[in-house]
Design a protein around this motif. Structure first.
Motif, PDB file in Angstrom:
ATOM      1  N   ALA A 237      82.645 -63.284 -17.677  1.00 11.71           N
ATOM      2  CA  ALA A 237      83.168 -63.786 -16.820  1.00 11.71           C
ATOM      3  C   ALA A 237      84.645 -64.682 -18.187  1.00 11.71           C
ATOM      4  O   ALA A 237      85.408 -65.331 -17.484  1.00 11.71           O
ATOM      5  N   GLY A 238      83.871 -64.613 -18.983  1.00 14.05           N
ATOM      6  CA  GLY A 238      85.771 -64.963 -19.964  1.00 14.05           C
ATOM      7  C   GLY A 238      87.092 -64.354 -20.050  1.00 14.05           C
ATOM      8  O   GLY A 238      88.070 -64.206 -19.681  1.00 14.05           O
ATOM      9  N   LEU A 239      86.735 -62.658 -19.257  1.00 11.67           N
ATOM     10  CA  LEU A 239      88.286 -62.046 -19.030  1.00 11.67           C
ATOM     11  C   LEU A 239      88.786 -62.987 -18.170  1.00 11.67           C
ATOM     12  O   LEU A 239      89.394 -61.997 -17.372  1.00 11.67           O
ATOM     13  N   CYS A 240      88.120 -63.250 -16.923  1.00  9.17           N
ATOM     14  CA  CYS A 240      88.620 -64.041 -15.689  1.00  9.17           C
ATOM     15  C   CYS A 240      88.607 -63.044 -15.060  1.00  9.17           C
ATOM     16  O   CYS A 240      90.094 -62.425 -14.069  1.00  9.17           O
ATOM     17  N   PRO A 241      87.795 -62.579 -14.262  1.00 10.91           N
ATOM     18  CA  PRO A 241      88.009 -60.933 -13.434  1.00 10.91           C
ATOM     19  C   PRO A 241      89.010 -61.591 -11.885  1.00 10.91           C
ATOM     20  O   PRO A 241      88.470 -62.342 -11.530  1.00 10.91           O
ATOM     21  N   THR A 242      89.557 -61.000 -11.497  1.00  9.46           N
ATOM     22  CA  THR A 242      90.449 -61.188 -10.316  1.00  9.46           C
ATOM     23  C   THR A 242      89.503 -61.076  -9.470  1.00  9.46           C
ATOM     24  O   THR A 242      88.298 -59.997  -9.007  1.00  9.46           O
ATOM     25  N   ASP A 243      89.876 -61.308  -7.747  1.00  4.92           N
ATOM     26  CA  ASP A 243      89.508 -61.267  -6.956  1.00  4.92           C
ATOM     27  C   ASP A 243      89.020 -59.949  -6.254  1.00  4.92           C
ATOM     28  O   ASP A 243      88.341 -58.821  -6.205  1.00  4.92           O
ATOM     29  N   ALA A 244      90.741 -59.317  -6.584  1.00  6.20           N
ATOM     30  CA  ALA A 244      90.045 -58.132  -6.358  1.00  6.20           C
ATOM     31  C   ALA A 244      88.962 -57.135  -7.616  1.00  6.20           C
ATOM     32  O   ALA A 244      88.586 -55.665  -6.926  1.00  6.20           O
ATOM     33  N   GLU A 245      88.841 -57.014  -8.648  1.00  2.00           N
ATOM     34  CA  GLU A 245      88.268 -56.606  -9.769  1.00  2.00           C
ATOM     35  C   GLU A 245      86.751 -56.814  -9.073  1.00  2.00           C
ATOM     36  O   GLU A 245      86.202 -55.844 -10.008  1.00  2.00           O
ATOM     37  N   ILE A 246      86.507 -58.268  -9.035  1.00  3.26           N
ATOM     38  CA  ILE A 246      84.976 -58.527  -8.446  1.00  3.26           C
ATOM     39  C   ILE A 246      84.706 -57.389  -7.293  1.00  3.26           C
ATOM     40  O   ILE A 246      83.029 -56.691  -7.243  1.00  3.26           O
TER      41      ILE A 246
END
Length: 901
Positions: A237-246
């Motif tokens: 969660a700390g990496l703050c994945p983007t919409d595309a990444e998730i």
């Protein structure tokens, strides 16, 4: 170099001199000296510790420099021959890189592996050796644990190795104890965590972002322990994945729904909820993966899973039947709210009449909460499931105890006692057998002496351990019996200090252990004089009581042989005097001594006390009914609770605060007040503490660290024992065979008489983090309900103070109350009454988790079809102004009460 020259070298020279000399010798030749180096270093190490704790010879007598011996071990012995991570071997005065550089050992790779295996913190030494080309990096998990033991940083001697290999193994090696990423980051302080450090390396491009995202999900799929798995979900969660990444990793998050770690499931559901809002989730993939989340114990996860199903069903109405069938799986949840939401979804989808759905719903008809049962019955078109049958009264029956019948049995029972000192009934039977047959047992005592000697040697050597359950006086009695000596003589090995500062065994005669040891000495003296007579204080039934007529019969045997009974044995017999048959026994007794007159007084005779304060105080405590006697008060010097004046115990609790920390603190109020100068001989009736604290002056009390035998010493006065049990439990403590189980034992005996302290102890123990204590407490409550001696009002009073004024943790507490209620309808009614009794005089600020208790109370009200309680309870619930679960069920309870009325 000869062996003598080698020994002379390592014991008389400093470490650098020894290193230089041994470095000049080929490795193969040095190997011959390994046994001498190891033996000398071991002797030096033992002498060092002996010198710390005693007046034995100093280490300088063995070697001039301890580091020189360490150099000798490193130079001659292979890693398999010693502990490579032992700081007592590794030299402190010379850098290890210099030592190994000079010695040029062929087994350095083996040493590096063994060193981090023994002590992962040696990873820094391994890195320095690696940088100098002296060893390769170990490929073991222990090597990675070394990183967890140090501050987050790139090791410069092994920078390339860290970035290309080691850091990725962080996501494969779980660790344990204080060596894990979760433990490191919890205690490292702000800005020093491995999580922040690795995210920083990602942000500056040092580490590949996609690989970190995937590696953290890989770690979560490994189902590490919950505490340690939490680090990886927080890191992801700390990496703050983007919409595309998730979105690209939707399948990975769906796979995590099968995790056995509830927070990991919750983490995945939150991400999937975000994905669902972005572009939806493939229905086939969701249906194939979501079942474990629906059936999990975590209520919040089950609710989120149902929400995902509902959202997906809106987009794919053609799969409505599949979604309804899947939603039915949530009916296995323990939470009635989840079950209701599942039925809501099924009805919203219009699938409640589909035969296949109805068949699946019928499978859960017996499992659902009472609040859902009627609704489910209407949906499936059947009669409402039958309620739980009332449980049969599983009452433990009072049974007579039978003494040993032969000398062989007496020895066998005492041998059994040596192996199991925790059973107080076995203890009493063994000592009674000693009194009856000990004089004739001489030829049979060899096995007893051998085993008692083995156990005593072990206890004596265990300098830092305690021997509970009066193990030391029991072993001393066995050896004195076998060796023809007295108990005090066989206790001498315990009396000798083993090292400086060691406190040897001292048995205070004014204690239960002192009374136990004094009785053992009395019985053994009779045995050694050739007498075969019963022990006066042996219980006659499985409650722990001694029948008055049996005590008089035993006294007659002492009169017959013309010897007075032992004082400690007689007093213990008085403590155990049974309530039945007293009038007949008093009429049969013709008292001739102060002891016998004290017995007559205990049986109800109006006799004045004489000179022995302890004897007459015990006799008074055995009278029925227990009433104040000014004559006893005058004898002991005034009104003292439990000593001539009945003690009144009142339980209450508050919150203990130190800085930002707070925890529940049980207390008892005792009246009349205990004077400061009570004779220590009378401490058998006094509590050691009046509040839950780590530091407390016990005063004259005998109730410090009581064991099971103490719980049997005064079966008519268990309230003092239970009050002690309250203060012995630390809620967060988890132990193997928890010592607080001792305090629950009396509640499982026949015909218990639990008072306010017993009920307060149960209310306190329900919140224990120890599963053994929690489970046994629920069993004890159910047992008391079976025997119709559970006092709902006494329990409710204690629970009210703990819940509303002491901040008691409520989740475990509520779950265990539900388990008791699930035993039978009778148990459910008792729990309902107890919970309702708590809901009066509510404080302005209510506990956050009170909603769980109100939900359980509502379920029990629906199951019984009865209102929550009298008007004052309903008024208190109506006055609750809160949102969430608390407000919801407070309103439901109030409305339900009006409906029933």
């Amino acid at each position: 170099m000869t062996e003598a020259e080698f020994l002379q070298l390592i014991t008389t020279k400093r470490a650098r001199h020894v290193l230089k000399a041994l470095a000049a010798i080929p490795e193969a030749d040095r190997r011959a000296f390994a046994p001498i180096a190891l033996k000398t270093q071991k002797a030096y190490d033992k002498a060092y510790w002996d010198a710390q704790f005693s007046d034995r010879k100093q280490v300088s007598d063995l070697a001039k420099d301890g580091d020189a011996l360490g150099v000798a071990v490193l130079a001659t012995a292979r890693p398999s021959e010693y502990s490579c991570g032992d700081w007592r071997i590794l030299p402190q005065s010379i850098p290890l890189t210099d030592v190994f550089g000079a010695l040029n050992l062929s087994w350095m790779d083996d040493w590096a592996v063994a060193a981090v295996e023994d002590n992962p913190r040696l990873i820094e030494v391994v890195h320095a050796l690696y940088a100098q080309g002296q060893c390769n990096i170990p490929q073991t998990d222990a090597y990675i644990l070394g990183y967890y033991a140090h501050q987050a940083a790139i090791p410069e001697p092994a920078r390339d190795r860290f970035l290309t290999h080691d850091v990725w193994r962080f996501f494969e090696v779980e660790g344990g104890g204080d060596l894990s990423l979760a433990a490191h980051d919890k205690y490292c302080g702000p800005g020093a965590s491995w999580s922040d450090f690795l995210i920083g390396l990602c942000d500056d491009g040092t580490l590949d972002r996609d690989r970190l995202l995937d590696a953290s999900l890989d770690a979560l799929e490994r189902d590490f322990g919950q505490f340690r798995a939490g680090w990886y979900s927080r890191f992801h969660a700390g990496l703050c994945p983007t919409d595309a990444e998730i979105s690209h990793r939707t399948g990975r998050y769906l796979d995590l729904l099968a995790s056995s770690v509830p927070p990991t499931v919750a983490f995945a559901l939150k991400v999937l909820k975000r994905i669902d809002k972005l572009n939806g989730i493939d229905p086939a993939a969701l249906l194939a993966s979501i079942d474990p989340a629906l059936q999990g114990r975590q209520k919040s996860s089950a609710v989120m899973a149902l929400q995902l199903l509902k959202s997906c069903a809106k987009r794919h109405p053609d799969r409505a039947s599949d979604f309804a069938l899947m939603a039915a799986s949530a009916l296995i949840s323990e939470a009635g709210d989840v079950q209701a939401r599942a039925l809501d979804l099924i009805e919203t989808l219009g699938q409640h009449s589909v035969p296949e759905v109805q068949d699946k719903l019928r499978d859960y008809a017996e499992m659902v909460a009472p609040t859902v049962r009627g609704r489910l019955s209407e949906i499936v078109g059947g009669s409402e499931p039958a309620p739980l049958p009332d449980a049969d009264d599983l009452v433990a029956r009072v049974e007579s105890l039978h003494p040993v019948a032969s000398v062989e049995e007496a020895v066998a029972v005492f041998l059994e006692l040596l192996e199991n000192g925790s059973d107080p009934f076995l203890t009493e039977r063994a000592f009674d057998g000693l009194a009856r047959f000990g004089a004739a047992a001489g030829p049979l005592l060899s096995p007893l002496a051998k085993r008692a000697t083995q156990l005593r040697n072990r206890v004596v050597q265990d300098a830092f351990g305690g021997a509970g359950n009066f193990e030391k006086p029991i072993l001393a009695t066995a050896l004195a019996w076998a060796n023809g000596k007295d108990v005090d003589t066989e206790l001498q090995p315990y009396h000798t200090p083993r090292y400086s500062g060691h406190t040897p065994l001292v048995i205070d005669r004014n204690s239960f252990e002192g009374m136990f040891a004094a009785r053992a000495q009395e019985l053994l003296a009779f045995v050694q004089e050739g007498y075969a007579i019963p022990m006066l204080s042996a219980p006659s039934d499985n409650r722990g009581f001694l029948a008055a007529d049996q005590l008089i019969d035993r006294l007659a045997e002492y009169r017959k042989i013309g010897v007075p009974p032992g004082g400690a044995d007689f007093k213990l017999a008085l403590m155990r005097l049974a309530p039945e048959g007293r009038d007949t026994a008093r009429n049969d007794l013709k008292p001739l001594s102060e002891q016998e007159r004290a017995l007559a007084y205990a049986l109800g005779a109006d006799l004045p006390p004489e000179t022995d304060k302890q004897l007459w105080a015990i006799a008074w405590s055995s009278t029925l009914p227990l009433q104040a006697d000014p004559r006893i008060e005058n004898l002991i010097g005034g009104p003292v609770p439990g000593l001539g004046h009945p003690a009144c115990f009142e339980f209450y609790a508050d919150i203990r605060r130190i800085d930002q920390y707070a925890w529940p603190r049980p207390k008892i109020r005792i009246t009349p007040r205990i004077p400061d100068d009570v004779d220590a001989a009378l401490g058998f009736a006094l509590p050691a503490k009046s509040e839950h604290t780590y530091m407390s002056d016990p005063g004259s009390s005998w109730m410090m660290l009581p064991n099971p035998w103490v719980g049997l010493a005064r079966p008519a006065h268990t309230e003092l024992f239970f009050a002690t049990g309250i203060f012995e439990l630390e809620l967060d403590q988890k132990l193997t065979n928890h010592h607080c189980l001792t305090f629950l034992d009396p509640l499982f005996r026949p015909d218990p008489k639990p008072g306010p302290m017993a009920h307060a102890m149960l209310a306190w123990y329900l919140a224990s983090a120890d599963e053994g204590v929690g489970t046994t407490t629920t069993d004890a409550m159910a047992t008391l309900m079976d025997q119709h001696v559970f006092d709902q009002s006494a329990f409710a009073s204690a629970a009210h103070s703990l819940v509303f004024h002491a901040g008691l943790p409520l989740r475990r507490w509520t779950k265990r109350m539900a388990q008791v209620a699930g035993t039978s309808n009778a148990h459910a009614r008792a729990v309902k009454s107890a919970l309702a009794g708590m809901m009066v005089d509510l404080p302005p600020e209510l506990p956050r988790d009170l909603g769980g208790i109100l939900e359980l109370l509502y379920e029990l009200c629906v199951a019984s079809d009865e209102a929550v309680g009298p008007p004052d309870v309903q008024a208190a619930l109506q006055a609750i102004k809160a949102g969430g679960k608390m407000g919801k069920f407070a309103r439901k309870l109030a409305v339900f009460g009006q409906t029933v009325h």
